[in-house]
Scaffold this active site. Sequence first.
Site, PDB file in Angstrom:
ATOM      1  CB  ALA A 191      -0.921  -0.004   1.219  1.00 11.38           C
ATOM      2  N   GLY A 193      -0.459  -5.166   0.594  1.00 11.46           N
ATOM      3  CA  GLY A 193      -1.650  -5.092  -0.239  1.00 11.46           C
ATOM      4  C   GLY A 193      -1.490  -5.798  -1.568  1.00 11.46           C
ATOM      5  CD  GLU A 206      -3.778  -7.403   2.614  1.00 12.16           C
ATOM      6  OE1 GLU A 206      -4.381  -7.593   3.683  1.00 12.16           O
ATOM      7  OE2 GLU A 206      -3.365  -6.281   2.248  1.00 12.16           O
ATOM      8  CD  GLU A 260       0.517  -6.070   5.602  1.00 14.95           C
ATOM      9  OE1 GLU A 260      -0.175  -6.049   4.571  1.00 14.95           O
ATOM     10  OE2 GLU A 260       1.177  -7.090   5.961  1.00 14.95           O
TER      11      GLU A 260
END
Length: 261
Positions: A67, A112, A115, A135
């Site tokens: 992200a 992300g 993901e 993260e």
Amino acid sequence: MTNYKNVLFENNGEIVHLTINRPDKLNALNIDTIAEIKTAFEEIYDDSTIKGVIVKGAGEKAFVAGADISEIAELTEVNARKFAEAGQEVFASIENCHKPVIALVNGFALGGGCELAMACHMRVATATARFGQPEVNLGVIPGYGGTQRLTQLVGKAKSFELCMTGDMIKADEALQLGLVNHVMESIEAAQAKSEEILGKIMAKAPVAIGLVIDCINAVNNEQENGYQTEANGFAACTKTSDFEEGTTAFLERRKAAFKGE
């Protein structure tokens, strides 16, 4: 056709190539990019000529490296929850798409990016691909479904290890764990493999393919009886003209010509 800034939407006949196009940021997912992915899949849902999707990242360094940290750094408890829920909603739309979606992963698929890849139905990686949920290095946890889908794919113990250490794994280990379906030596080979898989799927009955997706997704839905979903889907198939065509073609020893009806 929507004008996109952060993704490339290329419709090559029946297959859409959806490219996260921020190579200068290693294709990091910011809020605008998530919104564009949402819009892209709305188009994919609505266009009956589209039969399959390949999701990939621009450049040679990353699928999606994570992200956008500059945005995450500004989050508070209130808007962080909304931030996570918005991403989860978009990724669920990918997972529940009735058209097959393959992630072509080259380079980094972290946070992300991992993901996003896991939200796709299948993953074809290059030998240089790297996967991880780092993260915890930022003092947070995955927010776009990473703890859930990673556990579903690799098991509880390995998911604990990867999410708590933040370690990256190479493509060959990801293959052994069941995180990816195939590892190819180059982007070109991964592209060819992805198109080969989609070609096989697109030759089948589209309604049946969509119902297979529903049933497999039901496995991890505690609010749904997967066996009942399967029985309902099986029954629904028998109402289609493709069912009649498929059984007739088998008995006549010819290739079925499915129409998605």
